[in-house]
Design a protein around this motif. Sequence first.
Motif, short mmCIF file in Angstrom:
data_model
loop_
_atom_site.label_atom_id
_atom_site.label_comp_id
_atom_site.label_asym_id
_atom_site.label_seq_id
_atom_site.Cartn_x
_atom_site.Cartn_y
_atom_site.Cartn_z
N VAL A 1 0.84 -1.20 0.00
CA VAL A 1 0.00 0.00 0.00
C VAL A 1 0.87 1.25 0.00
O VAL A 1 1.67 1.47 0.91
CB VAL A 1 -0.96 0.00 1.20
N TYR A 2 0.69 2.05 -1.01
CA TYR A 2 1.51 3.25 -1.22
C TYR A 2 1.50 4.18 -0.01
O TYR A 2 2.55 4.63 0.45
CB TYR A 2 1.00 3.96 -2.48
N GLU A 3 0.31 4.47 0.53
CA GLU A 3 0.24 5.40 1.65
C GLU A 3 1.01 4.88 2.85
O GLU A 3 1.61 5.67 3.61
CB GLU A 3 -1.22 5.66 2.04
N LEU A 4 1.00 3.58 3.07
CA LEU A 4 1.74 3.01 4.20
C LEU A 4 3.25 3.08 3.94
O LEU A 4 4.02 3.32 4.88
CB LEU A 4 1.30 1.58 4.47
N LYS A 5 3.67 2.86 2.71
CA LYS A 5 5.09 3.04 2.39
C LYS A 5 5.54 4.45 2.76
O LYS A 5 6.62 4.66 3.34
CB LYS A 5 5.35 2.83 0.90
N MET A 6 4.71 5.43 2.41
CA MET A 6 5.06 6.81 2.69
C MET A 6 5.06 7.08 4.20
O MET A 6 5.96 7.74 4.74
CB MET A 6 4.08 7.76 1.99
N GLY A 7 4.05 6.55 4.90
CA GLY A 7 4.00 6.72 6.35
C GLY A 7 5.17 6.05 7.04
O GLY A 7 5.78 6.63 7.95
N PHE A 8 5.52 4.84 6.61
CA PHE A 8 6.66 4.15 7.20
C PHE A 8 7.95 4.92 6.96
O PHE A 8 8.85 4.96 7.82
CB PHE A 8 6.79 2.74 6.62
N ALA B 1 -5.14 4.55 10.31
CA ALA B 1 -4.66 3.47 9.47
C ALA B 1 -5.22 2.11 9.89
O ALA B 1 -5.56 1.28 9.04
CB ALA B 1 -3.13 3.43 9.49
N VAL B 2 -5.29 1.85 11.20
CA VAL B 2 -5.73 0.52 11.66
C VAL B 2 -7.14 0.21 11.20
O VAL B 2 -7.37 -0.83 10.55
CB VAL B 2 -5.58 0.40 13.19
N PRO B 3 -8.15 1.06 11.47
CA PRO B 3 -9.50 0.72 11.00
C PRO B 3 -9.62 0.69 9.48
O PRO B 3 -10.46 -0.01 8.93
CB PRO B 3 -10.39 1.80 11.62
N ALA B 4 -8.77 1.48 8.78
CA ALA B 4 -8.81 1.47 7.33
C ALA B 4 -8.32 0.15 6.75
O ALA B 4 -8.76 -0.27 5.68
CB ALA B 4 -7.97 2.63 6.78
N MET B 5 -7.39 -0.50 7.46
CA MET B 5 -6.76 -1.71 6.93
C MET B 5 -7.22 -2.99 7.62
O MET B 5 -6.91 -4.09 7.14
CB MET B 5 -5.23 -1.60 7.08
N LEU B 6 -7.96 -2.87 8.73
CA LEU B 6 -8.30 -4.07 9.50
C LEU B 6 -9.76 -4.02 9.92
O LEU B 6 -10.15 -3.18 10.76
CB LEU B 6 -7.40 -4.15 10.75
N PRO B 7 -10.61 -4.88 9.37
CA PRO B 7 -12.01 -4.91 9.80
C PRO B 7 -12.13 -5.37 11.25
O PRO B 7 -11.20 -5.94 11.82
CB PRO B 7 -12.65 -5.92 8.84
#
Length: 476
Positions: A61-68, A172-178
């Motif tokens: 996920v692009y946004e997570l790469k940027m956040g990391f 990020a957590v609720p966006a990526m984890l139901p």
Amino acid sequence: MNITDYRSFNNLPPVAGIASFAEAMQLGLSIDDCVARLKRHHWAFRRLHGIFIQRLAAEPVYELKMGFSLHAHYCAEHAAAWRQRVGEMREPPLGLDVVPHPALEAFFDEILAAPNTGALLVGLYEQALPALRVALQRHLAETNRLVDHPSFRLCRFALIEVDEMIAYGAQAVPAMLPAAGLAALKPWVALLEELLAQAGGLDGSQPEVPGVVQRQFSALPRLPDYVPQRDERFSDPYNMGVHAEVFLYDLAMPVEAKPLMMYYKRLREIDVPEMMASIIGETKGKPWEYTVDLTRQLWDEARHAMMGEIGFLRAGLDWRKLVRVNFTWSLALNTQLQPLERHAVLYFIEQGLMPKTGKRFEWEVGQASGDAFSALIQDYDWADEVLHARIGRDWYVKAIGDAKQAVEYGDACWSRVLIDWRSYRDRGLTSHENWWPALYAEWCRLQGRTPDPAALAYATSYESARADLKDISASA
């Protein structure tokens, strides 16, 4: 004297404004207690940095790469600050690489080994960073603000960015984890909490809860994975059908359209953090300052990618539908070269920016185009490149010997890299679609412009692009 009657002159802020008289008279942490906590703070930031770096390339996920990328940069700098502070406390910075407690090591190992993105985010943003925040807040509350003001100040500064990272995770957590996925992680979350309790909290200030250190995901060591991955918005990651450099350097192409190619070039820089993460993660035995500098450069390259994204957004263009961003460069370097060889290629490419086609040229194109945002980002991109050249000299050139040897070695390493664009096509991985005409035509429509026939017809093969760029290099 009655202490309550004591006043500063004209009731000016006492104790330089950092504490009241009552607060300054309170006992706080001793040097030994303070150093013990500082080492734990350092260890936490260092381990978090390593997790962000090791999980960056393979995170699709692009946004997570940027956040990391950003959060690794934060953690590297805060770890450096704690290292320096420990060295000021009558103790050289020895023992900073020693595991503070087996349970704390297992805690971070578990997060590093999280089997999927959702679990990783929970471990980072709902367990590790909140525990670090508690530790920093406890240090603020329990140390004497006057006698330990340097540590107090570092805690305050660190909390600003720790809070920022936690806020990022809250989205990020609720966006990526139901919810069902979060429920399934409850036993693992309980294990993480148990490990922290066994370690006496992240800072070691609490009574240790006895027990055997248990592991779940980290029962077997997790091998780093630096093979880059992309999410479904990158629909054609092997596509090498459009070569921005040839278009930019062609004086026959309309200058007002060239920012589109520069936005593509910037967005394409996603692959630099993917590649640099592997250099940082696999290079051992360097001073922490090396990690700080290279992680800063990694974050800069992520910033550049987002500059391209925002450029397309400002132009009203949906890059997800109109642009094909490949990962062939980071894929090839991460799978074909060793860490020092990758750094050599990075330095060689940076030094190979020719006078007629370098960062100044791109800034001048941005200015000439009339696109103020393009000129702005190229202005900063150019400044960043100057910094990156210094980082390369400090850490790569000195390791090789001299600048001439560094360039020659980088050239040799780059010449060994196989980016087999024909094979990608022949194996059905891509058709090398020329996506430029559709992008340019849509931009012209939005601008109310008549497309330039030469720009609309722009097309070049990978092979012809190499020849064209060689000609440009010879004339520069």
